[in-house]
Design an enzyme around this catalytic site. Structure first.
Site, short mmCIF file in Angstrom:
data_model
loop_
_atom_site.label_atom_id
_atom_site.label_comp_id
_atom_site.label_asym_id
_atom_site.label_seq_id
_atom_site.Cartn_x
_atom_site.Cartn_y
_atom_site.Cartn_z
N SER A 245 1.89 11.01 6.96
CA SER A 245 3.06 10.93 6.07
C SER A 245 4.10 9.90 6.55
O SER A 245 4.72 9.24 5.71
CB SER A 245 3.70 12.31 5.87
N GLN B 262 -9.61 -1.40 -12.65
CA GLN B 262 -10.01 -0.74 -11.41
C GLN B 262 -8.79 -0.49 -10.52
O GLN B 262 -8.65 0.56 -9.90
CB GLN B 262 -11.05 -1.60 -10.67
N VAL C 183 -5.59 -0.08 -11.36
CA VAL C 183 -4.64 0.96 -11.81
C VAL C 183 -5.20 2.37 -11.71
O VAL C 183 -4.48 3.34 -11.94
CB VAL C 183 -4.10 0.69 -13.24
N ARG C 184 -6.47 2.50 -11.34
CA ARG C 184 -7.01 3.83 -11.08
C ARG C 184 -6.39 4.44 -9.82
O ARG C 184 -6.49 5.64 -9.59
CB ARG C 184 -8.55 3.78 -10.93
N HIS C 185 -5.77 3.59 -9.01
CA HIS C 185 -5.09 4.09 -7.79
C HIS C 185 -3.73 4.63 -8.20
O HIS C 185 -2.75 3.91 -8.33
CB HIS C 185 -5.04 2.99 -6.73
N GLN D 150 2.37 -4.26 -16.14
CA GLN D 150 1.34 -5.25 -16.49
C GLN D 150 1.69 -5.99 -17.76
O GLN D 150 2.24 -5.40 -18.71
CB GLN D 150 0.00 -4.51 -16.68
N GLN E 169 -0.69 -6.97 -23.88
CA GLN E 169 -1.38 -7.69 -24.96
C GLN E 169 -0.83 -7.27 -26.32
O GLN E 169 -1.21 -7.84 -27.34
CB GLN E 169 -2.89 -7.43 -24.88
N ARG F 86 0.49 3.82 3.27
CA ARG F 86 -0.63 4.76 3.36
C ARG F 86 -1.60 4.52 2.20
O ARG F 86 -2.82 4.52 2.37
CB ARG F 86 -0.10 6.21 3.31
N ARG G 107 -11.83 -0.34 -1.49
CA ARG G 107 -12.05 -1.53 -2.32
C ARG G 107 -12.46 -2.78 -1.56
O ARG G 107 -12.79 -3.80 -2.17
CB ARG G 107 -10.78 -1.82 -3.14
#
Ligand SMILES: Cc1cc2nc3c(=O)[nH]c(=O)nc-3n(C[C@H](O)[C@H](O)[C@H](O)COP(=O)(O)OP(=O)(O)OC[C@H]3O[C@@H](n4cnc5c(N)ncnc54)[C@H](O)[C@@H]3O)c2cc1C
Length: 204
Positions: free
Chosen positions: A44, A65, A67-69, A76, A79, A148, A157
């Site tokens: 922590s 991929q 933004v899955r985190h 962003q 569009q 972290r 990744r």
């Protein structure tokens, strides 16, 4: 692709060492002791430093991929609001190196570009015309996360199991963070360097 570090917590390692110190009844732990505490799973304190990156010229496939985190924050390019009549595309190396594949690629993206423009000329809104845009379309994204989360993201990744584009993004982020916080990112860099050798040769 361009990966720029646009903001970082001032004195990040000192901030983290102070947080470990509070936990252990001292002013701060020595900076070199941070990795030892982190290896025990006491993670922590590493959340008290954050960094913000601006990443541009990556594909929408890659940003999806990224933004899955969930523990990170993102903004962003939209569009819906930005006209995409002249989109740029990321071409994967495997396609770029095969003349037959390049031909198919060009033919397809040219058709899609033209169709997008034709829909716009008909008065179709950007938010609807964009349904034609492929995953290859480039994007810009701002990402903020704590150290972290960056360590976690790099471990997933930069691994050979991850795709080449997000690997490259993460390698570039790691190379920008490492000089600022070598006691936090040094061991990850060393370990991941075995999976991405150019990381340690300074060739990224
Ligand atoms: C090689 C590879 C292949 C993948 N393939 C696919 C695929 O085919 N399809 C697909 O949908 N996704 C795929 N993913 C995405 C993957 O499933 C994760 O969504 C992504 O890597 C984010 O990881 P994370 O959840 O650990 O990270 P973060 O969202 O950043 O979370 C960090 C950590 O916080 C904790 N955490 C966060 N949210 C929760 C929660 N709700 N509950 C419990 N703990 C939580 C976890 O410990 C997590 O590891 C792939 C990822 C990789 C690396």
């Amino acid at each position: 692709m361009e990966v720029r570090l646009v903001a970082v917590t001032p004195n990040p390692e000192q901030t983290i060492a102070r947080a470990y110190g509070i936990c252990t009844g001292r002013d701060a732990i020595p900076l070199e002791a941070i990795s030892k505490w982190a290896e025990r799973g006491h993670l922590s304190p590493i959340e008290h430093a954050t960094a913000t990156f601006e990443i541009s010229g990556i594909s929408r496939a890659c940003s999806h991929q990224l933004v899955r985190h969930r523990v990170a924050s993102y903004s962003q390019e939209s569009q819906r609001y930005v006209d995409m009549s002249d989109p740029q595309f990321v071409v994967p190396a495997q396609i770029a190196s095969d003349p037959k594949a390049v031909k198919i690629w060009r033919r397809t993206v040219d058709r899609l570009r033209t169709a997008y423009r034709e829909l716009r000329e008909l008065g179709i809104r950007k938010e609807d015309a964009r349904f034609l845009l492929p995953n290859a379309t480039t994007t810009r994204i701002v990402m903020t996360a704590n150290f972290r989360e960056f360590l976690h993201m790099f471990s997933l990744r930069i691994s050979p199991a991850a795709q080449w584009e997000i690997r490259e993004v993460c390698v570039q982020m790691l190379e920008l963070l490492y000089p600022i916080a070598p006691n936090i990112f040094g061991s990850a860099r060393q370990e991941l360097g075995a999976q991405y050798p150019s990381l340690l040769r300074g060739k990224v």
